[in-house]
Each structure stands twice: as C-alpha cells, then as structure tokens.
Design a protein around this motif. Structure first.
Motif, PDB file in Angstrom:
ATOM      1  N   MET A 118      -9.480 -10.725   1.360  1.00 45.94           N
ATOM      2  CA  MET A 118      -9.507 -10.566   0.159  1.00 45.94           C
ATOM      3  C   MET A 118      -8.219 -10.768  -0.234  1.00 45.94           C
ATOM      4  O   MET A 118      -7.502 -11.246  -0.161  1.00 45.94           O
ATOM      5  N   LYS A 119      -7.874 -11.338  -1.409  1.00 48.08           N
ATOM      6  CA  LYS A 119      -7.143 -11.449  -2.362  1.00 48.08           C
ATOM      7  C   LYS A 119      -6.065 -11.205  -3.357  1.00 48.08           C
ATOM      8  O   LYS A 119      -7.230 -10.036  -4.392  1.00 48.08           O
ATOM      9  N   GLU A 120      -5.073 -10.065  -3.514  1.00 43.14           N
ATOM     10  CA  GLU A 120      -4.022  -9.857  -4.226  1.00 43.14           C
ATOM     11  C   GLU A 120      -3.797 -10.815  -5.240  1.00 43.14           C
ATOM     12  O   GLU A 120      -4.119 -11.972  -5.418  1.00 43.14           O
ATOM     13  N   LYS A 121      -5.061 -10.110  -6.157  1.00 41.85           N
ATOM     14  CA  LYS A 121      -4.771 -10.841  -8.001  1.00 41.85           C
ATOM     15  C   LYS A 121      -2.903 -11.091  -8.169  1.00 41.85           C
ATOM     16  O   LYS A 121      -2.503 -12.325  -8.498  1.00 41.85           O
ATOM     17  N   SER A 122      -2.341 -10.056  -8.438  1.00 36.09           N
ATOM     18  CA  SER A 122      -0.899 -10.890  -8.111  1.00 36.09           C
ATOM     19  C   SER A 122      -0.127 -11.430  -7.650  1.00 36.09           C
ATOM     20  O   SER A 122       1.195 -12.675  -8.063  1.00 36.09           O
TER      21      SER A 122
END
Length: 176
Positions: A147-151
């Motif tokens: 997963m990838k943090e959007k911020s």
C-alpha cells in the motif's frame, strides 16, 4: 415397535422429524463446503516452503471454463509484472492459475481465496502454481498487499485483510 402403531398423526410427526433431520444434515453439509480453514503459517514456514517469493503488480486477470476429470470448473489466470524476485526462480511470464472466478454471469468462489484486480501490487509467496487450488502458500496467508500513503507516498506492506504488517511474527496470527 411398528410405525403403523403410531397412527396417522404419529406417522406425520415421524415424517416431519425425518425431513427436519435431513434438512439439518444438508444445511451442515453446505456450511462445510463453504468454509475454508487454513492454519496460519509462521514466517519461516512461509519463506522456506514457498517455491518462490516475488513483489509483483497484476497486469491482467482472465477467467475461463475448463473441463477435466472432476467436471467443468472456472479457472482464473493472473498475469503478473514481476518487479522484484525475493527468492526462488519464477517462470517468465509469471501467470498464477487458480480455481474459481467469473465467466459471464456465472461465478465460482472459494472462501478465503484471494481476488486479484489489475494494478494490485503484492508480495506473493507462491507454492504449487497450476497444481494447487490456489498458488499462494496457505491461501490468503501468501498474499501481502503493498500500500502507499497518499500524503507521503511511503509504501508499507499489509496482510491480505489490509491490516499493516508491523512484525514478521504477525504472519502466524489468525486472519480477522
């Protein structure tokens, strides 16, 4: 004791009891077919018993009917773009083959088996591709979405239930 000695009312009660018992047995049988129990492996089992381990992105997902000795079943093929080989020697191209999927309006599902979508990125522990009903070691325990943090854009690995993986010891915990 003969059934006739119960009279018409007794025979009706006995028949209802038989139908009720048969219905319960059918229901229990159906529940057993739908349940999939998988013992969570510990991390060393996951690593040591996998044929290969990869970090990959799903390129395509296709399903088709296939006829074999067991009858007619739906199989799904998941083509992967391998970004990193972590262990083993996977074939190129790497296409996962698993029982289940959707063809037209007909769908065959296997409880606990993962469903892949184009663009999914995962760390996959693969065992018995094309030989087992699902090629992931211990079904859902062989898939770890990236997963990838959007911020911040920081990447992290989760369990297949999307709960972030903090420690390799968490691999052996039951899936919630």
């Amino acid at each position: 004791m003969k059934i006739q000695s119960f009279g018409k009312a007794g025979t009706a009660v006995l028949n209802r009891w038989r139908y009720g018992l048969a219905s319960c047995l059918l229901l229990l049988g159906a529940l057993q077919v739908r349940a999939t129990s998988v013992v969570p492996p510990d991390f060393s089992q996951l690593v040591n018993e996998s044929d290969y381990i990869v970090r990959a992105v799903v390129k395509s997902v296709t399903s088709e009917w296939r006829v074999n000795q067991g009858g007619r079943h739906i199989f799904t093929y998941v083509e992967l773009d391998v970004r990193e080989v972590i262990a083993g020697n996977p074939p190129q191209p790497l296409i996962l083959e698993m029982l289940g999927g959707k063809v037209g309006n007909e769908e065959m599902t296997l409880a606990g088996a993962p469903k892949f979508n184009v663009g999914d990125e995962d760390v996959l522990f693969i065992q018995g591709n094309g030989k087992n009903i699902t090629p992931l070691f211990a079904m859902m325990h062989g898939r770890y979405p990236v997963m990838k943090e959007k911020s911040t854009g920081r990447e992290y690995v989760t369990r297949s239930n999307k709960v972030p993986l903090q420690d390799t010891a968490e691999v052996a915990l039951p899936m919630s």
